[in-house]
Design an enzyme around this catalytic site. Structure first.
Site, PDB file in Angstrom:
ATOM      1  N   GLY A 211       0.821  -1.212   0.000  1.00  0.00           N
ATOM      2  CA  GLY A 211       0.000   0.000   0.000  1.00  0.00           C
ATOM      3  C   GLY A 211       0.845   1.247   0.000  1.00  0.00           C
ATOM      4  N   ASN A 212       0.200   2.373   0.188  1.00  0.00           N
ATOM      5  CA  ASN A 212       0.926   3.644   0.240  1.00  0.00           C
ATOM      6  C   ASN A 212       0.223   4.587   1.211  1.00  0.00           C
ATOM      7  OD1 ASN A 212      -1.043   5.382  -1.319  1.00  0.00           O
ATOM      8  ND2 ASN A 212      -0.654   3.763  -2.817  1.00  0.00           N
ATOM      9  N   ARG A 213       0.795   5.770   1.411  1.00  0.00           N
ATOM     10  CA  ARG A 213       0.322   6.652   2.483  1.00  0.00           C
ATOM     11  C   ARG A 213      -0.784   7.601   2.061  1.00  0.00           C
ATOM     12  NH1 ARG A 213       5.384   9.608   4.735  1.00  0.00           N
ATOM     13  NH2 ARG A 213       3.809  10.583   6.077  1.00  0.00           N
ATOM     14  N   SER A 214      -1.352   7.438   0.877  1.00  0.00           N
ATOM     15  CA  SER A 214      -2.411   8.360   0.450  1.00  0.00           C
ATOM     16  C   SER A 214      -3.615   8.281   1.387  1.00  0.00           C
ATOM     17  CB  SER A 214      -2.845   8.007  -0.977  1.00  0.00           C
ATOM     18  OG  SER A 214      -3.934   8.809  -1.340  1.00  0.00           O
TER      19      SER A 214
END
Ligand code: CTP
Ligand code: CA
Length: 231
Positions: A33-36
């Site tokens: 995943g990512n931090r968005s």
């Protein structure tokens, strides 16, 4: 338009907006995943709808509560798309009926081709993840562009200074072939999970056409102002 002020300069425009971060499954309990947080894309959707547009909002993973206002807005339809492949399908369909398309989602660049049906366990030994590149949703949308359709991308870049940020933005705008690229600087301390944002808008003249700084809503309204200047 000022936030909160009644405005209808986008009246009846049909827009498709993506937001949030995709999550690419590894096994039943894990993902890449990512931090968005999804906040900027939702702000873009709310700003458009408040200015009279009809919005199809395609949301990947977003932080708790971020979709609440959009879910209750009479001119926003929300659809979920959790992986890059789902986002690709959802945005292709949404864009087929849109005058303006905004890809604010943070789409994972890679995914795991062989997702394990069972949890990967330590006792099975060291794991190496084979990754494959995901479809570039935005480039696909640009290739399928309808006549008169305006396509906007976002780019979150790490950069040593303002000049490097502009250079990266100009290069990425050209590589993606979008009409407008909203470029913001990110790092460990800036860009994510914050209410404030600062963005450069690069257009097809390869110049910084405008800039915006403030709340994500202020940046969203500036994005629509920049889109209107191009149409
Ligand atoms: N994007 C997309 N599909 C992908 C990757 C990115 O549609 N598989 C879109 C994003 O939604 C964003 C724009 O492309 O609007 C720029 O994303 P970014 O990650 O900055 O660009 P990349 O081409 O992936 O380049 P890199 O991550 O290597 O900087
Ligand atoms: Ca990327």
């Amino acid at each position: 338009a000022a936030a909160g002020a009644p405005a209808s300069d986008l009246a009846d425009l049909r827009v498709a907006v993506s937001t949030g971060g995709t999550r690419e499954p590894i096994d039943p309990v894990r993902f890449l995943g990512n931090r968005s947080s999804g906040k900027q894309g939702v702000a873009v959707a709310l700003a458009a709808a408040d200015r009279g547009a009809y919005v199809h909002l395609v949301a990947a993973h977003v932080d708790e509560g971020v979709l609440d206002k959009a879910l209750h807005h009479p001119r926003i339809a929300v659809e979920r798309a959790l992986t890059a492949v789902e986002m690709d399908a959802a945005m292709r369909a949404a864009s087929a009926e849109a005058d303006v398309v905004v890809m604010a989602a943070a789409v994972a660049d890679f995914s795991v081709p062989e997702v394990s049906d069972v949890k990967i366990r330590k006792e099975d030994g060291t794991v190496a993840l084979d990754l494959v590149e995901n479809p570039d949703v935005l480039i696909g949308l640009v290739q399928a562009r309808r006549p008169g359709q305006t396509i906007v991308g976002f780019a979150a870049e790490t950069a040593a200074d303002e000049a490097e940020l502009r250079e990266r933005g100009i290069r990425k705008r050209a590589r993606k072939g979008v009409d407008l690229l909203a470029v913001n600087r990110v790092g460990w301390q800036e860009g994510f999970e914050t209410a404030e944002n600062r963005v450069l808008f690069v257009d097809a003249t390869d110049e910084v056409a405008s800039q915006a700084a403030g709340t994500k809503r202020v940046v969203a309204d500036a994005l629509w102002d920049a889109v209107l200047r191009l149409r």
